[in-house]
Write an enzyme that holds these catalytic residues in place. Sequence first.
Site, PDB file in Angstrom:
ATOM      1  N   GLY A  51      47.252  34.659  32.172  1.00 43.25           N
ATOM      2  CA  GLY A  51      48.762  34.913  32.358  1.00 43.25           C
ATOM      3  C   GLY A  51      49.048  35.947  33.482  1.00 43.25           C
ATOM      4  N   GLU A  91      50.922  44.502  31.784  1.00 43.57           N
ATOM      5  CA  GLU A  91      50.275  44.549  32.998  1.00 43.57           C
ATOM      6  C   GLU A  91      50.569  46.245  33.554  1.00 43.57           C
ATOM      7  OE1 GLU A  91      48.039  42.771  33.337  1.00 43.57           O
ATOM      8  OE2 GLU A  91      48.897  40.952  32.109  1.00 43.57           O
TER       9      GLU A  91
END
Length: 868
Positions: A268, A305
């Site tokens: 991802g 993230e």
Amino acid sequence: MNIAANPVVEADQTVYLKDYEKPSFLVDSINLDIQVHTDRTDVNATLVMKRQTSGDLVLLGRDLELKSITLNGKLLTEADYTLDAEQLVIANAPDQVILETAVVIHPESNTQLEGLYQAGDDLFVTQNEPEGFRKITFYPDRPDVLSVFTTRVEADKKFPVLLANGNLMEAGEAGEGRHYTIWQDPTKKPSYLFACVIGDLAVLKDSYVTSEGRDVALEIYAVEKDIPKCHIAMEALKHSMQWDEEHYGRPYDLDNYMIVATSAFNMGAMENKGLNIFNTSCVLADEEFTTDAAIMRVQSVIAHEYFHNWTGNRITCRDWFQLCLKEGLTVFRDQSFSEDLQSAAVQRIDDVAVLKAHQFPEDSGPLSHPPRPDHFVEINNFYTATVYEKGAEINRMMATLLGKEKFRQGTDEYFRRHDGQAVTVEDWVSALTAGSGVDLSAFLIWYNQPGTPKLEAKGDYDAATQIYRLSFKQSLKANAKYPNLKAVPIPVALALFDAETGEQYTLQSESLFENGVKDGVYLFDQNEATIEFTGVTAKPVVSLLRNFSAPVNLDFNYSDQELAFLMQHETNGFNQWQATQTLLERILLEGHDADIYIQAMKNTLPEVIQKDPLLASRLFDVPTEGYLGSRIDTDYQPAKIQEQRNALLDTLARELGAFCKETYLELDPDMQSEFSQAMGVRALRNIMLSMMARQGDASAFDLAYEQYHTGNMSERLGALKVLVWNDAPQAQEALADFYSRFEDEALSLDQWFMVQAAHPKANAETIKYLTSHPDYDLGTPNRIRAVSGGLNANPVNTWSFGVQHYIDLAKYLDEKNPIVGSRLLQVLSRWYTLAEPQRTEVKTALENLKPQVKSKNVVETLNSMLSI
Ligand code: B3K
Ligand code: ZN
């Protein structure tokens, strides 16, 4: 000299947690100079190192052509070191070392998408977690070596963008049509967080002022035509920055934050310090091209993230066994963030659905491992649902038990103690314990043993004494590799309801709760225990594991009536949904009558549709064939499950068809002011449409065709599935239209591949057609996953012609991209549950694959799969 890739796996390649030793040398600073050319890249590195413990100086390196090596100014000869396919070792090195190396690497032919690699004509990017940096230069490439990185990047001017972590210090001409930049990252970091990007990209800019007053420049890089699709990600980034300040007191620490989108990416996204690299699928979002579900995923991955900046980057892992320290915590954080973005109940439903569909089966099969494994051959094989999702559940359990305030005191203590360090799961649990004042050490058991505990509960009401007793028992399936399985602490969130009125008993009441239940949560940490509720005036209905308060398999002897009661009266949306799932599973696997479910749906839906259309759409979930199959341990016959599920869907369509049509025609997503409400309405209408089509309503295909042409991507794709999967007369025309509209939009085109691969009646020919299509590309993981993932939507297909498909892919990718090859092969990991003759057929196919593969990734997976 050239070093061979993919060395053959030998028994001694297993790495054990118990063997952990500190590195003998630390790196104070590294100066990297990366010069990209068409046919090679030169990498020069200067490492300032100092001794920490006795021992050799070990530098890891893979696929590197070594040109020269200098130690404290002296050029070394081959006699001064030993070099093999994995490492360069210098014995008797002095305590202070300045080491200079020059190597050549070949990103232009790197198909493994690890290290520095070319990602299309106009882009070079890096992926260094977990062990990619050693494919760029010789380095103690392990997470407990933290250093200050200064990076010079040089390339032809046809690549205007030259990025690395940290602050831009200098930029200039390098002659011969080339240019360079120099970046310095002030924060010490492990090598897996190093990133650089060389490319021709456009940029979307914005800014954010932190709670400390730092003005942060935000930049998202993508190809020019995709820039308009970066706004949702940018908003999500700013939202995440603010959320982490509010919920964890964590402001951002650098002056810039960059995100780069590429379609050539194995997973991802990656949290490189200040320079995230993202799969386009997790950053590009626009209602015209992207489904609502994908838009939600973009926001959650952006948050994930970003949250790593504190949980992963500033505080990192001591070694890769501790992976769930950063991943479990960061997933828990991104799930909590997403619960604020949409219906919190639905977010929890979706997260638990993923856990049950992927982690539970993984944990009950040959690939089962503890959230913190104690050995591995290839760490890339351990980026699993167990490490991520079960890891998140462990954190959620501790957070549930502590409550908001104490959990925050615990996390504050963690950041206070460990900022700038590489730590372990034990460090995390003891900081939480110290900060909150609650001893959580028993939760370490969860990290260290595999398997999904079974939680058996029994309720017993005594009308004479007005006492309701709940008894609990926990057990784990015996596991030869882990003989000393222990009882784990299980927070059981629960509620009691008055069966007559549907009202919830007040659990805070003194008289009811002198039994260890606090704030609606009972901590069950024995093998067996019984609690009593006094003053219960009539036989109650109990709702257990509200919000799925622990990752266990609950076995409670609910009657079907009680489940129907919970569908209608439970105020916790998750448990309301869970009641539908438990009831449907009984109807499907144990032949219970569907009437009671249908009646409860009719009673409860109108109100839920009003309040939370997205939740209403989830109440229509019927456990997938894949999930149902994963609950069967022997003699599994996919076709039988398919038949039973289809029969149930037919019944539901017949009984609820009229209701579905009414709902479809009444609801209008364009009338909703909030995205989350409109998303709910779209999800619900798509389900209504598929029910109408199944019922044989003649107008369903016309409505689908119209919806296909007038809607956004969620509506278009919902309609396309109905047309294609039911072989409607309009199906081919709609498919052709979709192709011509989105031919140049890779992510939308992935959906075109997926829809066809996921056709329930797809066959080997379908897959052949798709995989030999000119737009199919074995170099782009997203495209491979579109077909392979679509195919796996129908287990009947997976376990017939699909077997060869996955085996061929694993064989091909073994060399080209072993990370993805190993992952795809895992689709077949439950082969041993199949009924004969399929069981033996798949086993033979897997055994035949064995001598044909070489990578550690695929070999380890295959060995584990066959070890059952
Ligand atoms: N940390 C990365 C995963 C790296 C996977 C390497 N095979 C993405 C994430 O979890 O945020
Ligand atoms: Zn992560």
